[in-house]
Design an enzyme around this catalytic site. Sequence first.
Site, PDB file in Angstrom:
ATOM      1  N   CYS A   1       0.901  -0.989  -0.098  1.00 20.92           N
ATOM      2  CA  CYS A   1      -0.224  -0.261  -0.005  1.00 20.92           C
ATOM      3  C   CYS A   1       0.836   1.165  -0.033  1.00 20.92           C
ATOM      4  O   CYS A   1       1.583   1.443  -0.758  1.00 20.92           O
ATOM      5  CB  CYS A   1      -1.111   0.075   1.080  1.00 20.92           C
TER       6      CYS A   1
ATOM      7  N   HIS B   1      -3.329  -4.873  -0.070  1.00 17.62           N
ATOM      8  CA  HIS B   1      -2.752  -6.074   1.405  1.00 17.62           C
ATOM      9  C   HIS B   1      -2.789  -6.676   1.194  1.00 17.62           C
ATOM     10  O   HIS B   1      -4.282  -7.559   1.996  1.00 17.62           O
ATOM     11  CB  HIS B   1      -4.050  -5.238   2.588  1.00 17.62           C
TER      12      HIS B   1
ATOM     13  N   GLU C   1      -1.916  -9.371   3.153  1.00 19.90           N
ATOM     14  CA  GLU C   1      -1.647  -9.652   4.415  1.00 19.90           C
ATOM     15  C   GLU C   1      -3.529 -10.301   4.866  1.00 19.90           C
ATOM     16  O   GLU C   1      -3.422 -11.099   5.640  1.00 19.90           O
ATOM     17  CB  GLU C   1      -1.057  -8.893   5.492  1.00 19.90           C
TER      18      GLU C   1
END
Length: 555
Positions: A378, A514, A516
Amino acid sequence: MTRYIFITGGVVSSLGKGITSASLGAILEAQGLTVTLLKLDPYINVDPGTMSPFQHGEVFVTEDGAETDLDLGHYERFVNATMTRKNNFTTGRVYADVIRKERRGDYLGGTIQVIPHITDEIKAKIREGADGADVALVEVGGTVGDIESLPFLEAIRQMRIELGDQQTLFIHLTLVPYVAVAGEIKTKPTQHSVKELRSIGIQPDILVCRSEQPLPDAERAKIALFTNVPEPSVISLSDVKSIYEIPLILRDQGLGNRVCEKLNIKATAADLDDWKKVVQAQKNPRHTVTVAVVGKYVDLEDSYKSLSEALIHAGIHTQTRVVIEYIDSEAIELHGTELLKKVDAILVPGGFGSRGIEGKILAAQYARENGIPYFGICLGMQIAIIEFARHKAQMENANSTEFDPKTPFPVVALVSEWMAKEGIIEKRKWGDDLGGTMRLGGQPCRLKIDSLARRLYGEDRVIERHRHRYEVNNDLIGELEKKGLVISGRSIDDRLVEMIELADHPWFVGCQFHPEFTSTPRKGHPLFIGFIKAGLAAKEAKKAVLAAPSQEKTD
């Protein structure tokens, strides 16, 4: 028919209700049941989207674009269900919806009160979020006794009356502290916590007792006697090195079977072999790699919860112990890149605001110039773009308009229009409210053939979750490409840059999304796995360079 399991917490906060709920969900899922989880947050913010990470920790983004509590990240990491905006709501959301209905005239001029209007709205939202699941685990945020949680507790008390004890179950998580001076385990806080819960009208069916060490049988019997909970339903949950052990620990104490028995559910035995493999891999690494996470919220590790877990997952899938060094980007501004010299790889995560930006740019430059694996997520990708523009494309003072609206080279600018995955064009402009106005949720990304990104993913098109207002400026991207920047991922309509990499670097990857948020311990994520493999390769290469002089002497 959906069964409801309500999880409350007592004595102190941060006992691990979210992990416990998710672990029980994993057990029930392994017993063949469809599971969903809900988090009820007692704060008055509509959602955590505008809250400081220091106040709240990470904001977890769901596939459908909701900004939610970090516990939803735990839920998705432990169970196979995908969370949505219906799986998390706050006091603020409840009151906003009730007031909206009142303004619309839905209550026919009646006096709006906490009971029944607020509690009815809470119950309706619980039912909506649980729809279609065999079992819904509902975590009530806060601590029993807090004034903020009372409407939620009243709502679940009413649901027990309405649905009965064959369809609802109460689990209470408490702390059983060890007082070192006295050398004793103290059960009194748990007794008082249950007393407080019973004064509200809720008798817990199961107690999960958090402690430093496993509870002796005598203490479990004492707790059972004074709390009116059967002794087999007093579960000991002591501290563990890995949260991924918890489903195994709770299963071994019969929690899943106890829940099914009380709710009259016929279920198979829980097969947790996948979790055994995860724990074994985590406990028996063959390698070690050190990763620097360069950010501005490093004083509270919960600010990067999904990120740290994704790195751990990558370690599990590469037989590697991942040592995470959190480095404040402002410290790099003050002391230079000396702090980065002992790490094997560098990761710059997402964030907002100008504080510490130059330190992150220094970290990206250090990684690029020294061939160290770099992963920009990001804002971390935008940082890499700014650094590359300044030092490789001769764009002096290049910046993002977020940090310098008057920069001569706005390589990153406000994203004003994009196509959502449903094909709908969404628009934003300067001056819009901060809450809920970002590019949010799962968005498709088309990967470039023969790129590193394409090789890592093993497919041409992926969907990843976004949370940002700024994007790479297409007007300047051509100049950057001429200097060696590779655009390896674009939005499906080709308007937005989603991934970048450097062709002349061992491993330098940036992504606007993102990743994750979609990493799990059982599967990992291809970008994080690739990053850790690159860190291991860099570590071995560094060892070879250091060993070279002594080898020459030997020759």
